[in-house]
Scaffold this motif. Structure first.
Motif, short mmCIF file in Angstrom:
data_model
loop_
_atom_site.label_atom_id
_atom_site.label_comp_id
_atom_site.label_asym_id
_atom_site.label_seq_id
_atom_site.Cartn_x
_atom_site.Cartn_y
_atom_site.Cartn_z
N GLU A 100 36.65 66.94 58.18
CA GLU A 100 35.55 66.07 58.76
C GLU A 100 34.95 65.95 59.91
OE1 GLU A 100 38.25 65.27 56.50
OE2 GLU A 100 37.53 64.10 54.87
N ILE A 122 34.29 73.61 48.38
CA ILE A 122 34.68 72.23 47.83
C ILE A 122 35.49 71.74 48.78
CG2 ILE A 122 36.55 71.57 46.17
CD1 ILE A 122 35.57 73.59 44.04
N MET A 123 36.31 72.47 49.66
CA MET A 123 37.00 71.81 50.63
C MET A 123 36.31 71.42 51.89
SD MET A 123 40.96 73.46 50.73
CE MET A 123 40.45 75.12 51.24
N GLU A 125 33.29 69.64 50.85
CA GLU A 125 32.52 68.56 50.78
C GLU A 125 32.83 67.21 51.18
OE1 GLU A 125 31.82 70.02 45.99
OE2 GLU A 125 33.47 68.49 46.55
N PRO A 126 34.19 66.86 51.35
CA PRO A 126 34.32 65.67 51.96
C PRO A 126 33.59 65.53 53.42
CG PRO A 126 36.34 66.83 51.34
CD PRO A 126 35.41 67.56 51.17
N VAL A 179 42.79 73.06 56.53
CA VAL A 179 43.18 72.55 55.21
C VAL A 179 43.54 73.78 54.52
CG1 VAL A 179 40.87 72.53 54.44
CG2 VAL A 179 42.31 71.06 53.36
N THR A 180 44.41 73.59 53.51
CA THR A 180 44.86 74.62 52.69
C THR A 180 44.87 73.88 51.28
OG1 THR A 180 46.28 75.37 54.28
CG2 THR A 180 47.04 76.27 51.83
N SER A 181 44.18 74.75 50.35
CA SER A 181 44.34 74.22 48.76
C SER A 181 45.52 74.52 48.23
CB SER A 181 43.22 75.01 48.13
OG SER A 181 43.53 76.31 47.77
#
Ligand SMILES: Cc1cc2nc3c(=O)[nH]c(=O)nc-3n(C[C@H](O)[C@H](O)[C@H](O)COP(=O)(O)O)c2cc1C
Lengths: 252, 150
Positions: A100, A122-123, A125-126, A179-181
């Motif tokens: 963010e 996708i990660m 998108e937030p 961030v890690t999926s």
């Protein structure tokens, strides 16, 4: 009859020799002539898949859909406990601590890997980020993605988790993951095509057995080691179909 | 915490606790579930179990409305079912109710599972939604709900 095997172009260069060793092992076991064709372009490989030039493939989940649903390939196995995950990193000195914090107009460095780019986007998108409001810097490999972050050219970079984990301590000290999926069901899969199933003289079940018990022989185990795999794990048709359904929800 | 009565499409009702406490979406994870063609849960992943607050055995075999939040308008789910029954992909923002009454927002994509040309069930994959989009939906769903109740 001569068959052609290929590997998704996102394989690590460390395992090129391993794939040749695997091909030799496979030819010995199946008594079939198999040519290994390696590509460094996803597009060129896809063209050849579409032209029915490929019989065996270690495919990324992105291409598995086309191979299974349009080309009639059958899923055989995936590397034991290996799943495809992505990591978003930033320069270790940057003020970004979470997705963010990234803002519209930022630059994202990526390697040419459609799967990692899909999961990476996708990660993002937030943070209300999409292809429309970020600048994508497409680079040749993950080391170059890391260098782009270290040189403060890109704000964030996408990595295949495995590639990130394998990076040198020196590089890793200069970048940090934000961030890690943890998707855990999306994986590379070894597939065989209809020509191989129909004309190799080996039925699908025997082939499945051969691959999934590979680790039990000394020769098989050392071959697996050269690929960086502990062993194969059976992927049945429904598991592969479900993975494709999942991939389908991730692409727009 | 308050207790509310939910009326479901199959005429059944459920009495649930509802609080205004939000549980943040788990970073980097996907929340996955599958249903049969009528919407009964047949499979779910660990993130689904963790976020719902239920035990896995309390979820399997249950209708998916077990997560239905009273703030969600019925029209959203009608649109979902109309879309997937026509064989298409549905995408939308959903506020879900946990067993403990707390809630969590997701961005969900629902697809039909087609095997040998036949729909055998549906799968939903949720991911972390953007706060901007959630705020838009809070306003939108409020208006939709008011219309439905008038
Ligand atoms: C695969 C799939 C996943 C679903 N996931 C949810 C969900 O997470 N939350 C929810 O409220 N409804 C979900 N639904 C919709 C429910 O089936 C149902 O339409 C909705 O909860 C409203 O139910 P009701 O009007 O009977 O109360 C899902 C449906 C399908 C097919």
């Amino acid at each position: 009859m001569k068959f052609t095997m290929t590997v998704s172009p996102d394989f690590s260069p460390d395992y090129i020799a391993g794939w040749y060793i695997f091909n030799t092992w496979l030819q010995n076991q199946t008594k079939q002539a198999i040519h290994l064709e390696l590509y460094n372009s996803f597009d060129k490989q896809r063209e050849d898949i579409k032209a029915d030039k490929i019989d065996l493939i270690y495919a990324n989940p992105y291409d598995a859909s086309m191979l299974i649903r349009d080309k009639g390939f059958v899923a055989i196995a995936s590397p034991y406990r290996k799943t495809d995950e992505a990591v978003i990193c930033v320069n270790s000195e940057s003020e970004y601590t979470c997705v963010e914090d990234l803002k519209s107009g930022c630059t994202i460095a990526t390697a040419d890997d459609p799967e990692v780019s899909t999961i990476g986007m996708i990660m993002l998108e937030p943070a209300d980020l999409s292809k429309e409001n970020v600048t994508i810097e497409e680079l040749k490999n993950y080391v170059m993605v890391a260098k782009s972050l270290i040189g403060n050219k890109a704000d964030a970079g996408f990595f295949l988790k495995e590639a990130f984990d394998d990076m040198s301590k020196f590089i890793k000290s200069q970048i940090k993951p934000i961030v890690t999926s943890q998707i855990s069901v999306i994986r590379h899969t070894f597939l065989i095509g209809p020509d191989f199933v129909n004309n190799s003289g080996i039925c699908e079940e025997d082939f499945r057995q051969l691959i999934n018990s590979m680790h039990e022989s000394e020769k098989g185990a050392s071959t697996l080691k050269s690929l960086g795999f502990e062993r194969w794990e059976n992927q049945d048709h429904e598991e592969a179909e479900f993975m494709i359904d999942l991939m389908d929800t991730l692409v727009s | 915490m308050s207790t509310i009565e939910l009326k479901h499409h199959d005429q059944s009702t459920s009495s649930r606790e509802v609080s205004d406490e939000e549980v943040p979406y788990p970073e980097g994870k996907l929340i996955v579930s599958r249903t049969d063609t009528r919407g009964k849960i047949t499979h779910c992943n660990q993130s689904f179990v963790d976020m719902s607050g239920f035990e896995e055995n309390e979820l399997i075999g249950q209708p998916h409305y077990i997560l239905r939040h009273p703030d969600m308008p019925a029209a959203a789910f009608k649109d979902l079912w109309d879309t997937i029954k026509a064989g298409n992909k549905w995408k939308g923002y959903v506020k879900n109710l946990r067993k403990d009454g707390k809630f969590y927002w997701v961005y969900a994509v629902v697809v039909p599972n087609v095997r040998n040309g036949k729909v055998v069930g549906y799968a939903s994959v949720r991911r972390k939604p953007s706060r901007t989009k959630i705020n838009e939906c809070i306003a939108l769903y409020k208006t939709m709900l008011a219309e439905e109740q008038s």
